[in-house]
Design a protein around this motif. Structure first.
Motif, PDB file in Angstrom:
ATOM      1  N   THR A 276       8.931  -1.241 -10.816  1.00 49.37           N
ATOM      2  CA  THR A 276       8.480  -1.174 -12.150  1.00 49.37           C
ATOM      3  C   THR A 276       7.586  -2.542 -12.422  1.00 49.37           C
ATOM      4  N   GLY A 277       8.300  -3.661 -11.828  1.00 47.77           N
ATOM      5  CA  GLY A 277       7.437  -5.000 -12.233  1.00 47.77           C
ATOM      6  C   GLY A 277       6.051  -5.018 -11.345  1.00 47.77           C
ATOM      7  N   SER A 278       6.262  -4.458 -10.035  1.00 46.99           N
ATOM      8  CA  SER A 278       4.961  -4.582  -9.373  1.00 46.99           C
ATOM      9  C   SER A 278       4.023  -3.668  -9.665  1.00 46.99           C
ATOM     10  N   LYS A 279       4.297  -2.332 -10.388  1.00 42.27           N
ATOM     11  CA  LYS A 279       3.413  -1.301 -10.770  1.00 42.27           C
ATOM     12  C   LYS A 279       2.979  -1.801 -12.386  1.00 42.27           C
ATOM     13  N   MET A 280       3.850  -2.735 -13.021  1.00 42.13           N
ATOM     14  CA  MET A 280       3.339  -2.859 -14.164  1.00 42.13           C
ATOM     15  C   MET A 280       2.277  -3.952 -14.278  1.00 42.13           C
ATOM     16  N   ILE A 281       2.377  -4.925 -13.216  1.00 37.15           N
ATOM     17  CA  ILE A 281       1.348  -5.823 -13.170  1.00 37.15           C
ATOM     18  C   ILE A 281      -0.058  -5.147 -12.890  1.00 37.15           C
ATOM     19  N   GLY A 282      -0.165  -4.036 -11.927  1.00 32.43           N
ATOM     20  CA  GLY A 282      -1.293  -3.282 -11.796  1.00 32.43           C
ATOM     21  C   GLY A 282      -1.653  -2.635 -13.225  1.00 32.43           C
ATOM     22  N   SER A 283      -0.706  -2.009 -14.006  1.00 37.21           N
ATOM     23  CA  SER A 283      -0.766  -1.167 -15.100  1.00 37.21           C
ATOM     24  C   SER A 283      -1.474  -2.235 -16.361  1.00 37.21           C
ATOM     25  N   LEU A 284      -0.783  -3.459 -16.515  1.00 37.96           N
ATOM     26  CA  LEU A 284      -1.097  -4.522 -17.339  1.00 37.96           C
ATOM     27  C   LEU A 284      -2.734  -5.058 -16.948  1.00 37.96           C
ATOM     28  N   SER A 285      -2.826  -5.158 -15.604  1.00 39.73           N
ATOM     29  CA  SER A 285      -4.215  -5.580 -15.166  1.00 39.73           C
ATOM     30  C   SER A 285      -5.237  -4.643 -15.533  1.00 39.73           C
ATOM     31  N   ALA A 413       3.592   1.568   0.000  1.00 46.52           N
ATOM     32  CA  ALA A 413       4.885   2.238  -0.030  1.00 46.52           C
ATOM     33  C   ALA A 413       5.671   1.703   1.076  1.00 46.52           C
ATOM     34  N   ALA A 414       5.098   1.380   2.562  1.00 45.33           N
ATOM     35  CA  ALA A 414       5.989   0.786   3.422  1.00 45.33           C
ATOM     36  C   ALA A 414       6.911  -0.452   2.947  1.00 45.33           C
ATOM     37  N   LEU A 415       6.105  -1.359   2.251  1.00 49.89           N
ATOM     38  CA  LEU A 415       6.928  -2.524   1.743  1.00 49.89           C
ATOM     39  C   LEU A 415       7.930  -1.861   0.548  1.00 49.89           C
ATOM     40  N   GLN A 416       7.799  -0.966  -0.134  1.00 54.02           N
ATOM     41  CA  GLN A 416       8.836  -0.606  -0.980  1.00 54.02           C
ATOM     42  C   GLN A 416       9.803   0.079  -0.415  1.00 54.02           C
ATOM     43  N   THR A 423       7.643  -8.477  -2.601  1.00 57.99           N
ATOM     44  CA  THR A 423       6.475  -8.668  -1.918  1.00 57.99           C
ATOM     45  C   THR A 423       5.304  -8.097  -2.240  1.00 57.99           C
ATOM     46  N   ALA A 424       5.620  -6.702  -2.413  1.00 59.67           N
ATOM     47  CA  ALA A 424       4.330  -6.132  -3.182  1.00 59.67           C
ATOM     48  C   ALA A 424       3.904  -6.422  -4.478  1.00 59.67           C
ATOM     49  N   LEU A 425       4.953  -6.970  -5.214  1.00 58.70           N
ATOM     50  CA  LEU A 425       5.044  -7.538  -6.584  1.00 58.70           C
ATOM     51  C   LEU A 425       4.084  -8.670  -6.485  1.00 58.70           C
ATOM     52  N   PHE A 426       4.318  -9.634  -5.795  1.00 58.40           N
ATOM     53  CA  PHE A 426       3.485 -10.756  -5.540  1.00 58.40           C
ATOM     54  C   PHE A 426       2.151 -10.468  -5.202  1.00 58.40           C
ATOM     55  N   ALA A 430      -1.231 -11.298  -7.338  1.00 57.44           N
ATOM     56  CA  ALA A 430      -2.110 -12.202  -7.143  1.00 57.44           C
ATOM     57  C   ALA A 430      -3.696 -11.732  -6.873  1.00 57.44           C
ATOM     58  N   GLY A 431      -3.647 -10.418  -6.956  1.00 58.97           N
ATOM     59  CA  GLY A 431      -5.019  -9.780  -6.736  1.00 58.97           C
ATOM     60  C   GLY A 431      -5.495  -9.500  -8.210  1.00 58.97           C
ATOM     61  N   ALA A 432      -4.392  -9.029  -9.101  1.00 63.36           N
ATOM     62  CA  ALA A 432      -4.750  -8.762 -10.499  1.00 63.36           C
ATOM     63  C   ALA A 432      -5.224 -10.095 -11.069  1.00 63.36           C
ATOM     64  N   ALA A 433      -4.840 -11.253 -11.093  1.00 63.85           N
ATOM     65  CA  ALA A 433      -5.079 -12.605 -11.370  1.00 63.85           C
ATOM     66  C   ALA A 433      -6.393 -12.873 -11.183  1.00 63.85           C
ATOM     67  N   ILE A 434      -6.997 -12.721  -9.992  1.00 65.30           N
ATOM     68  CA  ILE A 434      -7.960 -13.060  -9.373  1.00 65.30           C
ATOM     69  C   ILE A 434      -9.228 -12.116  -9.996  1.00 65.30           C
ATOM     70  N   LYS A 435      -8.798 -10.952 -10.189  1.00 66.35           N
ATOM     71  CA  LYS A 435      -9.553  -9.736 -10.660  1.00 66.35           C
ATOM     72  C   LYS A 435     -10.086 -10.225 -12.074  1.00 66.35           C
ATOM     73  N   LEU A 436      -8.987 -10.499 -13.042  1.00 70.08           N
ATOM     74  CA  LEU A 436      -9.360 -10.899 -14.369  1.00 70.08           C
ATOM     75  C   LEU A 436     -10.021 -12.027 -14.522  1.00 70.08           C
ATOM     76  N   ILE A 437      -9.840 -13.058 -13.838  1.00 68.89           N
ATOM     77  CA  ILE A 437     -10.462 -14.443 -13.876  1.00 68.89           C
ATOM     78  C   ILE A 437     -12.073 -14.106 -13.443  1.00 68.89           C
TER      79      ILE A 437
END
Length: 557
Positions: A276-285, A413-416, A423-426, A430-437
């Motif tokens: 959920t944390g990993s997906k939440m980052i994507g959703s909040l992003s 899906a493989a990581l999960q 790892t998927a969360l991190f 990282a990708g979301a932070a770069i995108k928003l910046i």
């Protein structure tokens, strides 16, 4: 949003009995192999994606890009709420059910499902109450356009519906029976299409705000239909679970059940929270992306209504085109989780490598022709679908990078499945932070405008996929064959030349017919090259359900 086939096919012919306990006879749901499950979801996914374009084509013509923009402003916040409610629970249920089912422990399956439904439904009711109480503040302060308030209120009932349906989808996924998910998703799509357009048309005379709310109401009604189909299949699939040994007392039985349920709740949370944390980052992003994009465009000098319209064109018209091949990657990801979890529990790394290779190769091979056509013929495609090619430049920029998006879902899906959700969360963070910046840096500049957001989203696609790939490679030792990439690239180049030559030759009077002919012939050339380069062969086709019997009657996927 789920998928099933018809109910007669769902129940298999195998029977299970336990005469000594007098439990009777139970029908066992049919289990599919990895490829069969992926193909079932793929068929449903492609059908649903194609059908899903009906409202995406009709809505912009009915309520315009600005109306679509209002819906798209509500959607990211909805995704955040749905992620919070059911982001990791379906995956946790799928993993635990797959493990329990492989041991024949039906009591465990029943307990896991009951705990997960209670957990998801409780969280959904709390989230719905919070959204209702803060609806005015959310619509005016967070979503940047107060006209979304009615649509936001209309969205709230979807939260408990998705909470329950997501758990049931996880249950069937864990049973490796993808038919219920396929049929449910198709039912949801059909109802959503009809009712979204109907309600939007009915409320349009009362203003754009109510028309957008009507479209959201159609989505809620579609979710109700999908949940009903899942419920019917679940009733058919129920089994009487195993009980503890008959010599235990009632109190001992209650203690035994309570201890097991507590243990399963912990296991569900252990898996669900990081996922959920990993997906939440994507959703909040996604939510922050919608807010920052509109505000950045406004800072660049675009009027508020124009900024909403441009964001609506990007998220409501361009991105859905890019996600069309995502039906395959979604089906691969859903089927991959129980398959890899089962193989990992046995320490079967050979099967893990085979499944990963199948998934990645299918994602690349099937996504490549879409990349070519959307990149080269973006203008004609947008004109044909939306009656407007103003968003074609965005599609042209994003199409080449979409191949990374198609590879991303199987890798995550493989990581999960291999117990690396952190790892998927991190990687996602990282990708979301770069995108928003990048959105803030580029979209605020008048020379970039909406293309700044397009560039930022493209960078996110590439970065997250590469990080996932490195993580999976380190974890499993998995490697793709470089020659496969060269072969696909060569096929794409020849396909590009074919499509451009036919399009420029202008064989037919109507541009839509020229587009259809150019696309069809280019895809046929691409398929011929895949066979010539031995990227697919009769053994690959023999793994596909129904078609397999014509190629390899005795083959087993």
């Amino acid at each position: 949003m789920s998928n099933k086939q018809n109910g007669f096919a769902v129940l298999g012919t195998n029977r299970w009995t336990n005469p000594s306990e007098g439990r009777g006879i139970y029908l066992a749901a049919r289990k599919q192999t990895f490829i069969q499950g992926a193909m079932i979801l793929l068929a449903a996914g492609l059908l649903n994606r194609i059908l899903g374009f009906v409202p995406r084509i009709a809505l912009p013509r009915m309520i315009g890009a600005e109306g679509v923009g209002l819906i798209q402003l509500v959607y990211p916040f909805t995704i955040v709420m749905l992620t919070l409610i059911a982001g990791g629970i379906p995956l946790a249920v799928a993993k635990l059910v797959a493990e329990a089912d492989s041991k024949g422990d039906r009591r465990a399956v029943s307990q896991i499902l009951r705990i997960a439904v209670r957990l998801a439904f409780t969280v959904s009711l709390i989230a719905a109450a919070v959204c209702l109480g803060l609806s005015e503040w959310i619509s005016t302060r967070i979503m940047t356009d107060s006209r979304v308030h009615t649509a936001f209120l209309t969205m709230i009932p979807v939260l408990p519906l998705v909470a329950v349906s997501s758990v049931w989808r996880g249950y069937f996924q864990g049973k490796q029976n993808m038919i219920p998910t396929a049929l449910s998703q198709t039912s949801e799509t059909l109802f959503r299409i009809v009712l979204t357009l109907l309600f939007a048309w009915m409320f349009l005379p009362y203003g754009l705000e109510l028309a957008a709310a009507g479209a959201v109401l159609g989505m809620v009604a579609g979710e109700c239909a999908g949940l009903l189909v899942l419920w019917i299949q679940f009733i058919r699939d129920r089994r009487v679970p195993h009980l503890p040994p008959s010599n235990t007392s009632v109190n001992e039985t209650k203690k035994w059940m309570h201890a097991r349920e507590t243990g399963y709740l912990k296991k569900i949370l252990d898996t669900a929270i990081p996922v959920t944390g990993s997906k939440m980052i994507g959703s909040l992003s996604y939510l922050l992306e919608s807010i920052l994009t509109v505000r950045s465009l406004t800072a660049a000098g675009v009027a508020a209504a124009g900024a909403t319209a441009q964001y609506g064109a990007l998220q409501g018209m361009v991105i859905p085109l890019l996600l069309l091949p995502g039906a395959l990657t979604y089906s691969l990801a859903v089927s991959l989780v129980p398959s890899l979890s089962e193989a990992a529990s046995r320490g079967d790394w050979t099967t893990i490598h085979i499944r990963l290779h199948q998934s990645m190769r299918l994602a690349i091979v099937t996504g490549a022709p879409f990349v070519v056509l959307m990149g080269l013929l973006a203008g004609p495609i947008c004109t044909l679908l939306y009656g407007d090619d103003s968003m074609a430049n965005m599609l042209r920029w994003m199409a080449p990078l979409a191949i990374f998006l198609y590879m991303q879902a199987p890798l995550q899906a493989a990581l999960q499945a291999l117990n690396r959700p952190g790892t998927a969360l991190f990687n996602t963070f990282a990708g979301a932070a770069i995108k928003l910046i990048l959105i803030v840096q580029l979209a605020t500049q008048p020379q970039y405008g909406i293309l700044g957001a397009v560039i930022a989203i493209g960078v996110n696609m590439v970065l997250v996929t590469l990080l996932h790939w490195v993580s999976v490679a380190r974890l499993t030792g998995f490697r793709m064959q470089p020659l496969d990439f060269l072969k696909v690239s060569a096929a794409m180049i020849v396909m590009s030349a074919t499509a451009l030559w036919i399009w420029n030759f202008n064989l037919l009077a109507q541009s839509s017919l020229n587009l259809a002919v150019a696309s069809l012939i280019a895809i046929l050339v691409y398929l011929f090259l895949l066979i010539l380069f031995k990227l697919i062969d009769r053994h690959d086709v023999a793994r596909v359900p129904i078609v397999r019997r014509f190629f390899h009657p005795k083959a087993r996927p």
